[in-house]
Design a protein around this motif. Structure first.
Motif, PDB file in Angstrom:
ATOM      1  N   GLU A  44     -36.624  10.082  28.912  1.00  0.00           N
ATOM      2  CA  GLU A  44     -36.998  11.494  28.989  1.00  0.00           C
ATOM      3  C   GLU A  44     -37.171  11.890  30.452  1.00  0.00           C
ATOM      4  N   LEU A  45     -36.567  13.008  30.818  1.00  0.00           N
ATOM      5  CA  LEU A  45     -36.630  13.463  32.206  1.00  0.00           C
ATOM      6  C   LEU A  45     -36.599  14.994  32.234  1.00  0.00           C
ATOM      7  N   PRO A  46     -37.750  15.639  32.075  1.00  0.00           N
ATOM      8  CA  PRO A  46     -37.798  17.107  32.092  1.00  0.00           C
ATOM      9  C   PRO A  46     -37.436  17.666  33.468  1.00  0.00           C
ATOM     10  N   TYR A  47     -36.999  18.914  33.481  1.00  0.00           N
ATOM     11  CA  TYR A  47     -36.646  19.574  34.737  1.00  0.00           C
ATOM     12  C   TYR A  47     -37.820  19.543  35.726  1.00  0.00           C
ATOM     13  N   ILE A  83     -32.142  12.067  28.982  1.00  0.00           N
ATOM     14  CA  ILE A  83     -30.924  11.804  29.729  1.00  0.00           C
ATOM     15  C   ILE A  83     -30.389  10.435  29.340  1.00  0.00           C
ATOM     16  N   MET A  84     -29.077  10.314  29.292  1.00  0.00           N
ATOM     17  CA  MET A  84     -28.440   9.021  29.025  1.00  0.00           C
ATOM     18  C   MET A  84     -27.485   8.706  30.161  1.00  0.00           C
ATOM     19  N   LEU A  85     -27.681   7.551  30.790  1.00  0.00           N
ATOM     20  CA  LEU A  85     -26.773   7.093  31.830  1.00  0.00           C
ATOM     21  C   LEU A  85     -25.628   6.354  31.163  1.00  0.00           C
ATOM     22  N   LEU A  86     -24.447   6.940  31.215  1.00  0.00           N
ATOM     23  CA  LEU A  86     -23.295   6.344  30.561  1.00  0.00           C
ATOM     24  C   LEU A  86     -22.899   5.044  31.262  1.00  0.00           C
ATOM     25  N   HIS A 112     -33.195  11.948  20.479  1.00  0.00           N
ATOM     26  CA  HIS A 112     -31.857  12.489  20.216  1.00  0.00           C
ATOM     27  C   HIS A 112     -30.966  11.360  19.706  1.00  0.00           C
ATOM     28  N   LEU A 113     -30.795  11.284  18.382  1.00  0.00           N
ATOM     29  CA  LEU A 113     -30.087  10.160  17.767  1.00  0.00           C
ATOM     30  C   LEU A 113     -28.641   9.977  18.244  1.00  0.00           C
ATOM     31  N   PRO A 114     -27.879  11.048  18.565  1.00  0.00           N
ATOM     32  CA  PRO A 114     -26.526  10.814  19.075  1.00  0.00           C
ATOM     33  C   PRO A 114     -26.488   9.898  20.300  1.00  0.00           C
ATOM     34  N   PHE A 115     -27.530   9.905  21.112  1.00  0.00           N
ATOM     35  CA  PHE A 115     -27.573   8.975  22.243  1.00  0.00           C
ATOM     36  C   PHE A 115     -27.652   7.532  21.750  1.00  0.00           C
ATOM     37  N   VAL A 116     -28.401   7.306  20.670  1.00  0.00           N
ATOM     38  CA  VAL A 116     -28.500   5.951  20.107  1.00  0.00           C
ATOM     39  C   VAL A 116     -27.144   5.514  19.571  1.00  0.00           C
ATOM     40  N   TYR A 117     -26.451   6.443  18.866  1.00  0.00           N
ATOM     41  CA  TYR A 117     -25.132   6.101  18.347  1.00  0.00           C
ATOM     42  C   TYR A 117     -24.172   5.760  19.492  1.00  0.00           C
ATOM     43  N   ALA A 118     -24.236   6.535  20.554  1.00  0.00           N
ATOM     44  CA  ALA A 118     -23.363   6.287  21.696  1.00  0.00           C
ATOM     45  C   ALA A 118     -23.674   4.943  22.352  1.00  0.00           C
ATOM     46  N   TYR A 119     -24.951   4.578  22.387  1.00  0.00           N
ATOM     47  CA  TYR A 119     -25.344   3.286  22.961  1.00  0.00           C
ATOM     48  C   TYR A 119     -24.739   2.142  22.147  1.00  0.00           C
ATOM     49  N   HIS A 120     -24.790   2.271  20.809  1.00  0.00           N
ATOM     50  CA  HIS A 120     -24.207   1.243  19.955  1.00  0.00           C
ATOM     51  C   HIS A 120     -22.702   1.115  20.192  1.00  0.00           C
ATOM     52  N   THR A 121     -22.038   2.264  20.321  1.00  0.00           N
ATOM     53  CA  THR A 121     -20.598   2.244  20.565  1.00  0.00           C
ATOM     54  C   THR A 121     -20.278   1.543  21.876  1.00  0.00           C
ATOM     55  N   ALA A 122     -21.064   1.818  22.912  1.00  0.00           N
ATOM     56  CA  ALA A 122     -20.851   1.173  24.204  1.00  0.00           C
ATOM     57  C   ALA A 122     -21.042  -0.339  24.103  1.00  0.00           C
TER      58      ALA A 122
END
Length: 332
Positions: A44-47, A83-86, A112-122
């Motif tokens: 988490e990284l707020p403005y 934020i997610m660092l790709l 934000h679950l899509p970030f978790v899904y993306a992590y699994h894919t990576a």
């Protein structure tokens, strides 16, 4: 337990970094080394936090975040301020049971679950198993011995340049024991795969088997995850995919458009969609059975206008006879 970020000296020779402006280099280093960073690269990284720590104003922060998203280095979710660092999982993964526990706990906290899904894919693309996250697929032909740590107690840098920093830890023996006790009290999930929502798996499997007939890409997984967040109902999402295929438009943006149209009509579940279809069919049947009714049928109860009797018919005036009568009176 102390937490460190180690930046390799070749960071400054990386082709991507060389082409960055001084402002971008500073911001890139900040994203990888600020005190909110995690082992999984999602945090988490707020403005407001970025503004206070970097000294940039809000407009500059938004501009830089958008720029690095365009560069394909990060993803940022406005709703959760995460934020997610790709490529973080690819270049900063450590084969350690402690790291596995750390990653599991961090992913369990991601909103934000899509970030978790993306992590699994990576992880899958990097040769890691989702069931045993910290254990890469073994290469039986040439087993490798783990490299010992250096005198300072930090893990030597052994990853490519795309994301040049990893977690390092230094602690005394007593601190380590306390940390292990705390970890035992907090029961981590038995497997990171339990975090994946069944709805996501269901629509992903359908999309692969009936729509694209191949493995989903990184971007497609993110879009599918967004659908799960927005619509929740797997059957409704799958129905939209069927409609898109029937219309010859088997693309996720088109599927999203169908779902959005249904939501605008107040349809957010498969039950509501089925009810609407039943109403349409019933309406079409009623229209098909409607018969033409002549106008006289509707006018049968209206009063008819009265007709004039023969005695009431207007009489014709004989103007010549009337003239004679008037002349006789005048001559008299």
């Amino acid at each position: 337990m102390a937490k460190y970020r180690q930046v390799h000296t070749t960071f400054w020779d990386d082709g991507f970094v060389i082409d960055l402006t001084p402002e971008e280099k500073y911001f890139y280093l900040y994203l990888m080394t600020n005190n909110n960073t995690t082992q999984c690269g999602i945090y988490e990284l707020p403005y407001r936090v970025i503004e206070m720590q970097t000294g940039y104003n809000r407009d500059t922060v938004i501009k830089l975040l958008a720029r690095f998203q365009d560069y394909g280095k990060i993803l940022y979710n406005e709703g959760t301020k995460e934020i997610m660092l790709l490529n973080w999982a690819r270049y900063n993964f450590i084969n350690s049971p402690k790291v596995k526990k750390c990653v599991e706990k961090e992913l369990a906290l991601v909103k934000h679950l899509p970030f978790v899904y993306a992590y699994h894919t990576a992880l899958e693309r990097s040769g890691y198993s989702l069931d045993t996250v910290s254990k890469p697929k073994e290469d039986k032909s040439s087993p490798k011995e783990p490299e010992p740590s250096n005198e300072a107690g930090s893990i030597p840098y052994q990853y490519p340049m795309d994301s040049p920093c990893i977690d390092l830890g230094e602690e005394e023996e007593k601190e380590e024991e306390k940390e292990e006790e705390r970890e035992e009290k907090i029961s981590p999930p038995s497997s990171v795969s339990t975090i994946i929502d069944n709805v996501f798996l269901e629509i992903k499997n359908y999309f692969i088997q009936h729509v694209i007939h191949e493995e989903t890409s990184y971007e497609q997984n993110l879009q599918l995850g967004d659908m799960v967040d927005d619509y929740k109902d797997a059957s409704l999402i799958i129905e939209a995919m069927k409609v898109a295929v029937d219309r010859g438009r088997p693309k996720l943006p088109y599927v999203k458009g169908i779902l959005r149209s249904w939501r605008d009509d107040g349809i957010t579940s498969i039950i509501q969609l089925q009810q609407q279809e039943l109403k349409k069919r019933s309406s079409r049947k009623q229209q098909g059975r409607q018969e033409h009714v002549p106008d006289w049928y509707y006018q049968r109860n209206e009063p008819t206008p009265p007709q004039a009797s023969p005695s009431q018919k207007p009489q014709t005036i004989d103007f010549e006879a009337e003239r004679e009568k008037i002349l006789k009176k005048l001559n008299a």
